[in-house]
Design a protein around this motif. Structure first.
Motif, PDB file in Angstrom:
ATOM      1  N   GLU A   1       5.577  -4.344  -8.197  1.00  0.00           N
ATOM      2  CA  GLU A   1       5.660  -4.832  -6.829  1.00  0.00           C
ATOM      3  C   GLU A   1       5.453  -3.666  -5.872  1.00  0.00           C
ATOM      4  O   GLU A   1       5.699  -2.513  -6.223  1.00  0.00           O
ATOM      5  CB  GLU A   1       7.002  -5.518  -6.566  1.00  0.00           C
ATOM      6  N   ILE A   2       5.000  -4.002  -4.681  1.00  0.00           N
ATOM      7  CA  ILE A   2       4.659  -2.981  -3.703  1.00  0.00           C
ATOM      8  C   ILE A   2       5.920  -2.411  -3.073  1.00  0.00           C
ATOM      9  O   ILE A   2       6.775  -3.153  -2.596  1.00  0.00           O
ATOM     10  CB  ILE A   2       3.759  -3.587  -2.606  1.00  0.00           C
ATOM     11  N   SER A   3       6.033  -1.107  -3.105  1.00  0.00           N
ATOM     12  CA  SER A   3       7.204  -0.507  -2.478  1.00  0.00           C
ATOM     13  C   SER A   3       6.864  -0.027  -1.072  1.00  0.00           C
ATOM     14  O   SER A   3       7.705  -0.037  -0.193  1.00  0.00           O
ATOM     15  CB  SER A   3       7.734   0.652  -3.318  1.00  0.00           C
ATOM     16  N   ARG A   4       5.626   0.370  -0.880  1.00  0.00           N
ATOM     17  CA  ARG A   4       5.217   0.802   0.454  1.00  0.00           C
ATOM     18  C   ARG A   4       3.708   0.940   0.494  1.00  0.00           C
ATOM     19  O   ARG A   4       3.071   1.138  -0.538  1.00  0.00           O
ATOM     20  CB  ARG A   4       5.852   2.142   0.800  1.00  0.00           C
ATOM     21  N   VAL A   5       3.146   0.833   1.669  1.00  0.00           N
ATOM     22  CA  VAL A   5       1.709   1.045   1.830  1.00  0.00           C
ATOM     23  C   VAL A   5       1.509   2.155   2.847  1.00  0.00           C
ATOM     24  O   VAL A   5       2.032   2.090   3.955  1.00  0.00           O
ATOM     25  CB  VAL A   5       1.000  -0.229   2.321  1.00  0.00           C
ATOM     26  N   ASP A   6       0.810   3.182   2.436  1.00  0.00           N
ATOM     27  CA  ASP A   6       0.520   4.286   3.347  1.00  0.00           C
ATOM     28  C   ASP A   6      -0.930   4.232   3.768  1.00  0.00           C
ATOM     29  O   ASP A   6      -1.818   4.139   2.924  1.00  0.00           O
ATOM     30  CB  ASP A   6       0.760   5.632   2.652  1.00  0.00           C
ATOM     31  N   VAL A   7      -1.148   4.307   5.059  1.00  0.00           N
ATOM     32  CA  VAL A   7      -2.520   4.343   5.562  1.00  0.00           C
ATOM     33  C   VAL A   7      -2.709   5.637   6.330  1.00  0.00           C
ATOM     34  O   VAL A   7      -1.919   5.959   7.218  1.00  0.00           O
ATOM     35  CB  VAL A   7      -2.828   3.135   6.474  1.00  0.00           C
TER      36      VAL A   7
END
Lengths: 147, 147
Positions: free
Chosen positions: B128-134
């Motif tokens: 599962e996604i813990s965080r998205v960095d852009v």
DNA sequence: CTGTGTGCAAACTCTTTGCATAAGT
DNA sequence: ACTTATGCAAAGAGTTTGCACACAG
């Protein structure tokens, strides 16, 4: 099988090197075969060095670093932004993004169709966007947590 | 004026530290005031150390490193993924993204409204996604290039 | 042959750690 | 007082560099 570089592979790697203005030396050919022989790969200098040694390609760690750097400058590789000490290189140069498995530090390309589309913010004043990196961090769903 | 930490600032920082289970020592209070006194900030250990010294706060670089680490583990700071050797810390803990000025290595928050919205890809199997960095990389438009 | 590439070891940068001293509660 | 934090210097990790030798064209 990745450890066996076909003649076709060799020719292709030689072409890539020439195109980049790099002389096709033993080490560069061998490292190029490891890097570009299979699918897309994400590795650090140490990983590649280990692979080379295991493949009985005598190459020093310093040369691996230098080669990765040269390949990157030549546009054959792309550096991936991960926080922390190690530098990852990606053999996939196209515009794409990554999954990052935090537990084991593994990178994986995000399929270009499953791709994350995003509406970009306007860059400030005299600036323009050179690239957008997206890193989707993943953790394992707790298997014990049945709910 | 950032170099002058108000009584309110001090209380706020003390509260943050206590809430994180960290004793409000001189150095932690001082570094906390620098970090959380103004708007959102993006700094490396060296930058913060320099600021502290300039503000006549005697603190060692090792303590700055340790403190940044502790603050991060306590959730008061967030590490930003940039490739390269230096580690950046962000005082803005909320879910947001960054502009990165490649020329001078400066980070800037992307306004939350100008925010980049993206349709996320589905994570693999049990993940599962813990965080998205852009990270939006910026370069200066060539000023000479009138066109 | 001539010049570039490679290996090795040493240098470098950034970050962490060990231990004695100082400060917090 | 008792415990935790700090400072210093040394140790560590990752990466780069200088120089003599080896190899490619």
């Amino acid at each position: 099988m990745r450890f066996m570089s076909s003649a076709a592979d060799q020719d292709r790697v030689a072409g890539m090197l020439k195109g980049a203005g790099l002389r096709p030396t033993r080490q560069r050919m061998a490292l190029g075969a490891l890097l570009f022989g299979g699918g897309d790969r994400h590795l650090t200098a140490e990983m590649l060095h280990l692979e080379a040694i295991q493949s009985r390609i005598p190459v020093s760690l310093a040369t691996v670093y230098n080669t990765l750097r040269q390949f990157t400058e030549a546009g054959l590789l792309r550096e991936v932004a991960i926080e922390g000490s190690k530098t990852y290189f990606d053999t996939n140069i196209s515009d794409h993004h990554h999954f990052y498995f935090e537990r084991d530090g593994v990178l994986m390309d995000i399929e270009h169709d499953g791709v994350s589309l995003l509406s970009l913010p306007k860059p400030p004043d005299g600036m323009e966007i050179s690239r957008v990196d997206v890193l989707v961090r993943l953790v394992a769903k707790n298997p014990n947590e049945t709910r």
